[in-house]
Design a protein around this motif. Structure first.
Motif, PDB file in Angstrom:
ATOM      1  N   GLU A   1      -7.404  -2.800  -1.031  1.00 18.98           N
ATOM      2  CA  GLU A   1      -6.765  -2.784   0.297  1.00 18.98           C
ATOM      3  C   GLU A   1      -5.579  -3.748   0.323  1.00 18.98           C
ATOM      4  OE1 GLU A   1      -7.345  -0.698   2.712  1.00 18.98           O
ATOM      5  OE2 GLU A   1      -9.077   0.242   1.742  1.00 18.98           O
ATOM      6  N   ARG A   2      -5.756  -4.914  -0.313  1.00 17.89           N
ATOM      7  CA  ARG A   2      -4.660  -5.897  -0.356  1.00 17.89           C
ATOM      8  C   ARG A   2      -3.468  -5.344  -1.120  1.00 17.89           C
ATOM      9  NH1 ARG A   2      -8.285 -10.049  -0.978  1.00 17.89           N
ATOM     10  NH2 ARG A   2      -8.110 -10.029  -3.247  1.00 17.89           N
ATOM     11  N   GLU A   3      -3.760  -4.739  -2.273  1.00 15.04           N
ATOM     12  CA  GLU A   3      -2.677  -4.170  -3.085  1.00 15.04           C
ATOM     13  C   GLU A   3      -1.984  -3.033  -2.342  1.00 15.04           C
ATOM     14  OE1 GLU A   3      -4.206  -3.222  -6.945  1.00 15.04           O
ATOM     15  OE2 GLU A   3      -4.816  -5.304  -7.253  1.00 15.04           O
ATOM     16  N   LEU A   4      -2.795  -2.247  -1.660  1.00 15.54           N
ATOM     17  CA  LEU A   4      -2.260  -1.138  -0.883  1.00 15.54           C
ATOM     18  C   LEU A   4      -1.322  -1.668   0.207  1.00 15.54           C
ATOM     19  CD1 LEU A   4      -2.795   1.867  -1.129  1.00 15.54           C
ATOM     20  CD2 LEU A   4      -4.559   1.661   0.636  1.00 15.54           C
ATOM     21  N   ALA A   5      -1.753  -2.739   0.865  1.00 13.63           N
ATOM     22  CA  ALA A   5      -0.935  -3.312   1.937  1.00 13.63           C
ATOM     23  C   ALA A   5       0.404  -3.790   1.384  1.00 13.63           C
ATOM     24  CB  ALA A   5      -1.686  -4.468   2.599  1.00 13.63           C
ATOM     25  N   SER A   6       0.399  -4.393   0.198  1.00 10.79           N
ATOM     26  CA  SER A   6       1.664  -4.895  -0.323  1.00 10.79           C
ATOM     27  C   SER A   6       2.560  -3.736  -0.779  1.00 10.79           C
ATOM     28  CB  SER A   6       1.442  -5.932  -1.435  1.00 10.79           C
ATOM     29  OG  SER A   6       1.183  -5.302  -2.650  1.00 10.79           O
ATOM     30  N   ILE A   7       1.939  -2.659  -1.249  1.00 16.32           N
ATOM     31  CA  ILE A   7       2.735  -1.479  -1.625  1.00 16.32           C
ATOM     32  C   ILE A   7       3.344  -0.837  -0.379  1.00 16.32           C
ATOM     33  CG2 ILE A   7       2.423   0.943  -2.364  1.00 16.32           C
ATOM     34  CD1 ILE A   7       0.683  -0.331  -4.659  1.00 16.32           C
ATOM     35  N   TYR A   8       2.554  -0.737   0.682  1.00 13.86           N
ATOM     36  CA  TYR A   8       3.065  -0.152   1.924  1.00 13.86           C
ATOM     37  C   TYR A   8       4.167  -1.031   2.537  1.00 13.86           C
ATOM     38  CZ  TYR A   8      -0.727   3.348   2.035  1.00 13.86           C
ATOM     39  OH  TYR A   8      -1.556   4.394   1.760  1.00 13.86           O
ATOM     40  N   GLU A   9       4.050  -2.337   2.294  1.00 19.21           N
ATOM     41  CA  GLU A   9       5.074  -3.240   2.806  1.00 19.21           C
ATOM     42  C   GLU A   9       6.391  -3.017   2.060  1.00 19.21           C
ATOM     43  OE1 GLU A   9       5.684  -8.013   3.228  1.00 19.21           O
ATOM     44  OE2 GLU A   9       3.658  -7.237   2.913  1.00 19.21           O
ATOM     45  N   ARG A  10       6.268  -2.848   0.734  1.00 16.22           N
ATOM     46  CA  ARG A  10       7.482  -2.620  -0.063  1.00 16.22           C
ATOM     47  C   ARG A  10       8.071  -1.234   0.201  1.00 16.22           C
ATOM     48  NH1 ARG A  10      10.857  -4.024  -3.151  1.00 16.22           N
ATOM     49  NH2 ARG A  10      10.035  -6.102  -3.458  1.00 16.22           N
TER      50      ARG A  10
ATOM     51  N   PRO B   1       7.630   1.357   2.979  1.00 14.20           N
ATOM     52  CA  PRO B   1       7.086   1.839   4.258  1.00 14.20           C
ATOM     53  C   PRO B   1       6.985   3.365   4.308  1.00 14.20           C
ATOM     54  CG  PRO B   1       8.838   0.234   4.617  1.00 14.20           C
ATOM     55  CD  PRO B   1       8.803   0.511   3.159  1.00 14.20           C
ATOM     56  N   ARG B   2       7.857   4.057   3.572  1.00 13.85           N
ATOM     57  CA  ARG B   2       7.816   5.515   3.526  1.00 13.85           C
ATOM     58  C   ARG B   2       6.458   6.024   3.047  1.00 13.85           C
ATOM     59  NH1 ARG B   2      11.979   9.120   3.334  1.00 13.85           N
ATOM     60  NH2 ARG B   2      13.603   8.350   4.687  1.00 13.85           N
TER      61      ARG B   2
ATOM     62  N   LEU C   1       5.971   6.537  -5.444  1.00 11.19           N
ATOM     63  CA  LEU C   1       4.533   6.767  -5.577  1.00 11.19           C
ATOM     64  C   LEU C   1       4.049   6.563  -7.015  1.00 11.19           C
ATOM     65  CD1 LEU C   1       1.844   7.602  -4.333  1.00 11.19           C
ATOM     66  CD2 LEU C   1       2.525   9.995  -4.552  1.00 11.19           C
ATOM     67  N   VAL C   2       4.755   7.126  -7.991  1.00 12.48           N
ATOM     68  CA  VAL C   2       4.267   6.960  -9.381  1.00 12.48           C
ATOM     69  C   VAL C   2       4.355   5.503  -9.809  1.00 12.48           C
ATOM     70  CG1 VAL C   2       4.571   9.288 -10.311  1.00 12.48           C
ATOM     71  CG2 VAL C   2       6.475   7.736 -10.367  1.00 12.48           C
ATOM     72  N   LEU C   3       5.394   4.826  -9.341  1.00 13.76           N
ATOM     73  CA  LEU C   3       5.520   3.419  -9.711  1.00 13.76           C
ATOM     74  C   LEU C   3       4.426   2.586  -9.035  1.00 13.76           C
ATOM     75  CD1 LEU C   3       7.373   1.731 -11.456  1.00 13.76           C
ATOM     76  CD2 LEU C   3       8.658   1.149  -9.410  1.00 13.76           C
ATOM     77  N   SER C   4       4.147   2.899  -7.781  1.00 12.14           N
ATOM     78  CA  SER C   4       3.089   2.175  -7.062  1.00 12.14           C
ATOM     79  C   SER C   4       1.735   2.422  -7.710  1.00 12.14           C
ATOM     80  CB  SER C   4       3.034   2.616  -5.602  1.00 12.14           C
ATOM     81  OG  SER C   4       4.272   2.375  -4.989  1.00 12.14           O
ATOM     82  N   ARG C   5       1.509   3.657  -8.138  1.00 18.89           N
ATOM     83  CA  ARG C   5       0.249   3.984  -8.808  1.00 18.89           C
ATOM     84  C   ARG C   5       0.120   3.163 -10.094  1.00 18.89           C
ATOM     85  NH1 ARG C   5       0.065  10.031  -9.780  1.00 18.89           N
ATOM     86  NH2 ARG C   5       1.145   9.479 -11.676  1.00 18.89           N
ATOM     87  N   ALA C   6       1.245   3.041 -10.814  1.00 16.66           N
ATOM     88  CA  ALA C   6       1.230   2.230 -12.036  1.00 16.66           C
ATOM     89  C   ALA C   6       0.964   0.770 -11.690  1.00 16.66           C
ATOM     90  CB  ALA C   6       2.555   2.370 -12.773  1.00 16.66           C
TER      91      ALA C   6
ATOM     92  N   SER D   1      17.545   0.558  -6.029  1.00 21.87           N
ATOM     93  CA  SER D   1      17.431  -0.903  -5.867  1.00 21.87           C
ATOM     94  C   SER D   1      16.007  -1.300  -5.531  1.00 21.87           C
ATOM     95  CB  SER D   1      18.369  -1.403  -4.777  1.00 21.87           C
ATOM     96  OG  SER D   1      19.685  -1.143  -5.165  1.00 21.87           O
ATOM     97  N   ASP D   2      15.358  -0.533  -4.646  1.00 21.50           N
ATOM     98  CA  ASP D   2      13.961  -0.803  -4.281  1.00 21.50           C
ATOM     99  C   ASP D   2      13.041  -0.679  -5.490  1.00 21.50           C
ATOM    100  OD1 ASP D   2      14.290  -1.338  -1.676  1.00 21.50           O
ATOM    101  OD2 ASP D   2      13.637   0.619  -0.918  1.00 21.50           O
ATOM    102  N   ILE D   3      13.265   0.388  -6.233  1.00 21.20           N
ATOM    103  CA  ILE D   3      12.439   0.661  -7.412  1.00 21.20           C
ATOM    104  C   ILE D   3      12.605  -0.483  -8.425  1.00 21.20           C
ATOM    105  CG2 ILE D   3      12.179   2.228  -9.412  1.00 21.20           C
ATOM    106  CD1 ILE D   3      11.299   3.750  -6.982  1.00 21.20           C
ATOM    107  N   PHE D   4      13.849  -0.898  -8.644  1.00 20.67           N
ATOM    108  CA  PHE D   4      14.094  -1.958  -9.613  1.00 20.67           C
ATOM    109  C   PHE D   4      13.504  -3.291  -9.145  1.00 20.67           C
ATOM    110  CE2 PHE D   4      17.223  -0.686 -13.057  1.00 20.67           C
ATOM    111  CZ  PHE D   4      16.849   0.635 -13.004  1.00 20.67           C
TER     112      PHE D   4
END
Ligand code: ATP
Length: 238
Positions: free
Chosen positions: A114-123, A125-126, A146-151, A174-177
């Protein structure tokens, strides 16, 4: 963490890689640059074990992995995000993220996830807005998020990225990098194959330029960014 010596790969009559030597430390981002067909994807595939090298030795954490299959190297903590963003289209965004847990070394508590999910959603928001939507309905940029977040959730020791910027708008790139940098700060070693040489070298500590299957030159990113051969061949447009 990763060490490659004298790697050679052949597809029938085509020699895709010739005597490649490469080193990558934990937490380091290293860029691999080269024109189409230079051998970059083949390099990533041989590390993961999708392509069998003809010669050379690949060691990971001090152990030889040259002859291991992709499922064995994945179990050791190596993860490949291939070109073309492979999401599970009929699963939702959240279900895709959960799959990251399957590849994780060790166990994760629900709270940790849940914590990791929250930080991914923060980075991204889409991804939060679209968490219950089927992944195939996402745009190209969202799928790459999504694929990067999954990784990121699978917390690999070594992440192999094949052209993560392909076809994406500059702001998304830029976000991805930025996420790639964050991942490396957490200790993940990243091998980043990119056509956007300037951008890749701006986050990498070092770079390797592959030309026709060979390492044409290599060095610290700051040196490569000023190298006349680099500027002429790879950095002219960015
Ligand atoms: P791109 O940027 O276009 O993806 P790349 O640098 O990743 O290129 P590779 O895909 O590794 O290059 O290809 C290196 C060479 O090996 C190319 O000449 C390619 O045509 C050839 N090649 C790649 N995969 C195969 C295969 N499965 N069978 C035969 N030849 C292949």
């Amino acid at each position: 963490m990763l060490s490659i010596q004298g790697l050679e790969v052949r597809y029938g009559a085509i020699q895709a890689l010739r005597r490649i030597d490469l080193e990558l430390a934990a937490g380091e981002i290293v860029a691999v640059i080269g024109s189409n067909g230079a051998g970059k994807t083949t390099l990533l595939q041989s590390i993961l074990g999708l392509v069998r090298p003809d010669k050379g030795v690949i060691t990971f954490d001090g152990k030889p992995i040259t002859q291991l299959s992709a499922s064995r190297t994945a179990n050791l903590g190596i993860s490949l995000v291939p070109e073309g963003r492979e999401v599970f289209g009929t699963l939702t965004v959240l279900e895709n993220l959960r799959l990251g847990l399957k590849n994780k070394i060790g166990s994760t508590s629900k709270e940790q996830f849940e914590r990791e999910l929250a930080s991914i959603y923060e980075r991204f928001p889409r991804l939060y807005e679209r968490r219950d939507q089927q992944a195939m309905t996402l745009s190209g940029g969202e799928q790459q998020m999504l694929v990067l977040s999954r990784a990121m959730i699978s917390k690999p020791k070594l992440l192999l990225l094949d052209e993560p910027s392909l076809g994406l708008a500059p702001i998304i790139v830029s976000d991805i990098f930025a996420s790639i940098q964050e991942l490396a700060k957490g200790g993940t070693a990243v091998l980043l194959v990119e056509q956007m040489a300037h951008k890749a070298l701006s986050i990498a500590s070092r770079g390797y330029v592959i030309d026709n299957g060979r390492v044409a030159f290599q060095g610290k990113s700051s040196d490569l960014l000023q190298d006349q051969r680099m500027i002429k061949a790879y950095l002219g447009v960015h």
